[in-house]
Design a protein around this motif. Structure first.
Motif, PDB file in Angstrom:
ATOM      1  N   ARG A 222       0.825  -1.226   0.146  1.00 25.99           N
ATOM      2  CA  ARG A 222       0.097  -0.085   0.141  1.00 25.99           C
ATOM      3  C   ARG A 222       0.883   1.264  -0.023  1.00 25.99           C
ATOM      4  NH1 ARG A 222      -3.148  -3.170   3.623  1.00 25.99           N
ATOM      5  NH2 ARG A 222      -2.178  -2.064   5.266  1.00 25.99           N
ATOM      6  N   SER A 223       1.945   0.925   0.748  1.00 17.74           N
ATOM      7  CA  SER A 223       2.780   2.532   0.908  1.00 17.74           C
ATOM      8  C   SER A 223       3.268   2.741  -0.447  1.00 17.74           C
ATOM      9  CB  SER A 223       3.801   2.178   1.831  1.00 17.74           C
ATOM     10  OG  SER A 223       4.923   3.215   1.922  1.00 17.74           O
ATOM     11  N   ARG A 224       3.954   1.649  -1.080  1.00 13.57           N
ATOM     12  CA  ARG A 224       4.389   1.630  -2.273  1.00 13.57           C
ATOM     13  C   ARG A 224       3.443   2.194  -3.392  1.00 13.57           C
ATOM     14  NH1 ARG A 224       6.627  -3.268  -2.030  1.00 13.57           N
ATOM     15  NH2 ARG A 224       5.175  -3.944  -3.682  1.00 13.57           N
ATOM     16  N   SER A 225       2.412   1.714  -3.399  1.00 14.61           N
ATOM     17  CA  SER A 225       1.385   2.143  -4.287  1.00 14.61           C
ATOM     18  C   SER A 225       1.083   3.710  -4.153  1.00 14.61           C
ATOM     19  CB  SER A 225       0.113   1.671  -4.191  1.00 14.61           C
ATOM     20  OG  SER A 225       0.199  -0.066  -4.376  1.00 14.61           O
ATOM     21  N   ARG A 226       1.182   4.133  -2.799  1.00 13.94           N
ATOM     22  CA  ARG A 226       0.878   5.532  -2.531  1.00 13.94           C
ATOM     23  C   ARG A 226       2.000   6.290  -3.033  1.00 13.94           C
ATOM     24  NH1 ARG A 226       2.412   8.733   1.612  1.00 13.94           N
ATOM     25  NH2 ARG A 226       3.105   7.089   2.807  1.00 13.94           N
ATOM     26  N   VAL A 227       3.120   5.902  -2.702  1.00 11.88           N
ATOM     27  CA  VAL A 227       4.456   6.677  -3.351  1.00 11.88           C
ATOM     28  C   VAL A 227       4.419   6.709  -4.979  1.00 11.88           C
ATOM     29  CG1 VAL A 227       6.824   6.823  -3.370  1.00 11.88           C
ATOM     30  CG2 VAL A 227       5.679   6.197  -1.075  1.00 11.88           C
ATOM     31  N   GLU A 228       4.068   5.482  -5.500  1.00  9.46           N
ATOM     32  CA  GLU A 228       3.988   5.477  -6.980  1.00  9.46           C
ATOM     33  C   GLU A 228       2.924   6.585  -7.563  1.00  9.46           C
ATOM     34  OE1 GLU A 228       3.464   1.561  -7.771  1.00  9.46           O
ATOM     35  OE2 GLU A 228       5.618   0.880  -7.519  1.00  9.46           O
ATOM     36  N   LEU A 229       2.024   6.614  -6.973  1.00 10.20           N
ATOM     37  CA  LEU A 229       0.839   7.630  -7.351  1.00 10.20           C
ATOM     38  C   LEU A 229       1.443   8.858  -6.983  1.00 10.20           C
ATOM     39  CD1 LEU A 229      -2.123   8.067  -8.126  1.00 10.20           C
ATOM     40  CD2 LEU A 229      -2.657   8.093  -5.509  1.00 10.20           C
ATOM     41  N   VAL A 230       2.156   9.320  -6.128  1.00 10.13           N
ATOM     42  CA  VAL A 230       2.752  10.573  -5.921  1.00 10.13           C
ATOM     43  C   VAL A 230       3.764  10.788  -7.229  1.00 10.13           C
ATOM     44  CG1 VAL A 230       4.289  11.979  -4.660  1.00 10.13           C
ATOM     45  CG2 VAL A 230       2.602  10.700  -3.379  1.00 10.13           C
ATOM     46  N   LEU A 231       4.613  10.127  -7.556  1.00  8.34           N
ATOM     47  CA  LEU A 231       5.403   9.962  -8.938  1.00  8.34           C
ATOM     48  C   LEU A 231       4.541  10.281  -9.991  1.00  8.34           C
ATOM     49  CD1 LEU A 231       8.129   7.537  -7.729  1.00  8.34           C
ATOM     50  CD2 LEU A 231       8.151   9.843  -7.654  1.00  8.34           C
ATOM     51  N   LYS A 232       3.619   9.822 -10.157  1.00  5.58           N
ATOM     52  CA  LYS A 232       2.607   9.739 -11.290  1.00  5.58           C
ATOM     53  C   LYS A 232       1.896  10.956 -11.308  1.00  5.58           C
ATOM     54  CE  LYS A 232       1.257   4.908 -11.834  1.00  5.58           C
ATOM     55  NZ  LYS A 232       0.448   3.876 -11.752  1.00  5.58           N
ATOM     56  N   ASN A 233       1.504  11.536  -9.988  1.00  2.00           N
ATOM     57  CA  ASN A 233       0.903  13.052 -10.113  1.00  2.00           C
ATOM     58  C   ASN A 233       2.015  13.939 -10.339  1.00  2.00           C
ATOM     59  OD1 ASN A 233      -1.483  11.916  -9.304  1.00  2.00           O
ATOM     60  ND2 ASN A 233      -1.140  12.185  -7.061  1.00  2.00           N
ATOM     61  N   ARG A 234       3.151  13.909  -9.803  1.00  2.00           N
ATOM     62  CA  ARG A 234       4.226  14.743 -10.279  1.00  2.00           C
ATOM     63  C   ARG A 234       4.619  14.601 -11.647  1.00  2.00           C
ATOM     64  NH1 ARG A 234       9.435  13.924  -6.270  1.00  2.00           N
ATOM     65  NH2 ARG A 234       8.386  14.216  -4.099  1.00  2.00           N
ATOM     66  N   PHE A 235       4.632  13.804 -12.387  1.00  2.00           N
ATOM     67  CA  PHE A 235       4.620  13.464 -13.795  1.00  2.00           C
ATOM     68  C   PHE A 235       3.423  14.278 -14.575  1.00  2.00           C
ATOM     69  CE2 PHE A 235       3.797  11.390 -17.965  1.00  2.00           C
ATOM     70  CZ  PHE A 235       5.076  11.583 -18.464  1.00  2.00           C
ATOM     71  N   LEU A 236       2.240  14.060 -14.059  1.00  2.00           N
ATOM     72  CA  LEU A 236       1.326  14.788 -14.841  1.00  2.00           C
ATOM     73  C   LEU A 236       1.365  16.472 -14.568  1.00  2.00           C
ATOM     74  CD1 LEU A 236      -1.867  12.464 -13.830  1.00  2.00           C
ATOM     75  CD2 LEU A 236      -0.473  12.769 -16.029  1.00  2.00           C
ATOM     76  N   ARG A 237       1.796  16.691 -13.248  1.00  2.87           N
ATOM     77  CA  ARG A 237       1.945  18.288 -13.172  1.00  2.87           C
ATOM     78  C   ARG A 237       3.140  18.633 -14.011  1.00  2.87           C
ATOM     79  NH1 ARG A 237       1.356  16.995  -7.481  1.00  2.87           N
ATOM     80  NH2 ARG A 237       3.675  17.068  -7.240  1.00  2.87           N
ATOM     81  N   TYR A 238       4.035  17.921 -14.135  1.00  7.36           N
ATOM     82  CA  TYR A 238       5.186  18.248 -15.051  1.00  7.36           C
ATOM     83  C   TYR A 238       4.652  18.724 -16.537  1.00  7.36           C
ATOM     84  CZ  TYR A 238       9.043  17.099 -18.489  1.00  7.36           C
ATOM     85  OH  TYR A 238       9.766  16.907 -19.463  1.00  7.36           O
ATOM     86  N   LEU A 239       3.842  17.466 -17.128  1.00  2.40           N
ATOM     87  CA  LEU A 239       3.393  17.615 -18.484  1.00  2.40           C
ATOM     88  C   LEU A 239       2.623  19.130 -18.440  1.00  2.40           C
ATOM     89  CD1 LEU A 239       2.354  14.262 -19.391  1.00  2.40           C
ATOM     90  CD2 LEU A 239       4.412  15.432 -20.005  1.00  2.40           C
TER      91      LEU A 239
END
Length: 493
Positions: A6-23
């Motif tokens: 669950r923690s990994r999924s949460r952090v991976e979601l954070v990274l995905k959100n960073r990528f979307l904000r970057y785009l």
């Protein structure tokens, strides 16, 4: 689903959100640059040119994100993809800024050359490597601080690339060769240079934005005060360190978070969780930090041809690094400096803190202290051997005080010249930086346990408590003991 998953999924979601904000955010400076160039030149750019410029920059942004990595060896396929995307993106951008020019084919090809030159410079200078900042600032201030340097770099690159591409185009036959009136020629050159600068500035800002967003610290811990924080606050972090891809951004962010927890006093409750009663958490933390350092020592040992493993060779000098020059694959290991620095400083800080914070004595009872010191010493010897520094053990009647190790210079003139070549250049600067971090880490432990180590040395228990009995990754156990005595006397330089 387990807590670690669950923690990994949460952090991976954070990274995905960073990528979307970057785009999303990368389109803002690109739009401003296009509008600024439009207002300075002509107000008659059609909407399709604006959309084409943004689309080409989006293509560049996607491929830049795919090749950007904290690991020193990005895949070759992604490097080729980035080069092709940069060339195509530049061609589309220059064509969009040129509007309905009669020389659109020439401008498109020139844009292709500009993008190719930029990608070569980008890859050759390893700008795809994500270097994490020492001081973590809010993203807005980090981005603002990088604007002047991005503009200067874009100007320099656009001048060089514009001149080089112009000379290359003049050497080509029709249809790329210019044959128009002088006035129109200079006007088109000015327009093309302005467009080239706009493209490169947009790319530099995109690169800087990506760096700011993706090197920001992520906290691998449950919310303070929650049930998970009370029962097992370290599982989230350890799960990311042990189960994620070793070359992934997630793994490096986990090491960054671990380093900040161990070195600073901002999350004492998380560091206290490492010293839980069973000692398993502490051993797992130490293991994930020593693994990269062991890898470095092993690779440098293989590259330098270290064969010091017999008792009869203890009085001989280590094999000269100039006689067995390391392969390129071993030199590449030095570019992973930030990971080695995190691991070295983390285990040193954790070991030093254990003197006062380890209520159950898990650091000493588990043998982690000896493993940490032995690995740091062995890794330091391997790095110094790579740098050209040579060690020879002294006989008992040659020992100078308690530190029975002598650093010798090379006597042969031929070897001196070769060693001098080894000590120069950016590769060896990384080796010196790693050696400095390792020395600082060892001194941090020695300073924290100085009285205990001195008492152990007088009772002939120093090597029993602080050096493992197994064969070191580099050199011999006797070398590690004498090197430790040198640190104990504060004479290791």
């Amino acid at each position: 689903m387990s807590g670690g998953s669950r923690s990994r999924s949460r952090v991976e979601l954070v990274l995905k959100n960073r990528f979307l904000r970057y785009l999303i955010w990368q389109s803002i400076p690109s739009s401003l640059i296009f509008i600024t160039l439009l207002s300075l030149s002509s107000p008659h750019y059609p909407l399709c040119s604006f959309l084409l410029f943004l689309s080409s920059n989006l293509l560049f942004s996607l491929t830049l994100s795919s090749i950007a990595t904290p690991h020193p060896r990005p895949p070759l396929s992604l490097s080729l993809l980035f080069a092709a995307a940069a060339a195509s993106s530049s061609a589309l951008s220059l064509a969009s800024l040129a509007r309905a020019s009669p020389h659109s084919a020439r401008l498109g090809f020139r844009g292709f050359l500009l993008g190719s030159l930029f990608s070569l410079h980008y890859l050759f200078n390893r700008r795809c490597l994500l270097h994490f900042p020492i001081i973590q600032r809010p993203p807005f201030f980090s981005f603002k601080m990088g604007l002047p340097s991005a503009a200067r770099r874009a100007l320099k690159l656009s001048v060089v690339a514009f001149v080089s591409s112009g000379i290359f185009l003049e050497l080509l036959p029709h249809p790329f060769k210019y044959s128009v009136a002088t006035t129109r020629f200079f006007a088109d050159q000015i327009t093309s240079f302005a467009a080239s600068f706009a493209i490169f500035l947009s790319w530099e800002l995109t690169h800087h934005l990506h760096w700011v967003l993706h090197t920001k610290r992520s906290i691998f811990a449950p919310p303070k005060g929650s049930a998970a924080a009370e029962t097992n606050p370290s599982e989230h972090l350890l799960s990311a360190l042990e189960e994620s891809n070793p070359t992934s951004l997630l793994r490096y962010l986990a090491y960054l978070d671990l380093s900040m927890v161990c070195e600073n006093n901002v999350d004492n409750w998380r560091r206290a969780g490492f010293f839980e009663e069973t000692g398993e958490t502490y051993k797992r933390v130490v293991a994930v930090c020593l693994r990269p350092l062991e890898h470095l020592a092993t690779k440098l040992s293989e590259g330098s041809g270290n064969t010091v493993d017999k008792a009869t060779q203890l009085s001989n000098q280590l094999l000269s690094p100039t006689e067995a020059r390391p392969d390129v694959k071993y030199v590449e290991e030095l570019y992973n400096f930030q990971l080695y620095a995190w691991c070295s400083r983390t285990v040193a800080s954790l070991t030093a803190c254990s003197r006062k914070e380890d209520k159950f004595g898990v650091a000493q009872l588990s043998g982690s202290n000896a493993a940490v010191v032995s690995t740091l010493l062995s890794c330091l010897l391997a790095v110094e051997n790579f740098m050209g520094k040579k060690t020879n053990l002294q006989s008992p009647n040659q020992l100078l005080g308690p530190a029975g190790i002598k650093w010798a210079t090379v006597n042969s003139g031929r070897v001196d010249v070769a060693a001098g070549k080894r000590r120069s250049g950016p590769v060896n600067s990384k080796a010196y930086a790693i050696a400095d971090v390792l020395k600082t880490s060892i001194y941090q432990i020695v300073f924290a346990f100085h009285d205990e180590m001195l008492a152990g040395a007088k009772a002939s228990l120093l090597e029993k408590d602080w050096v493992t009995s197994e064969k070191p990754l580099f050199g011999t156990r006797e070398m590690l003991i004498q090197k430790l005595r040198l640190f104990l006397d504060f004479r290791a330089t």
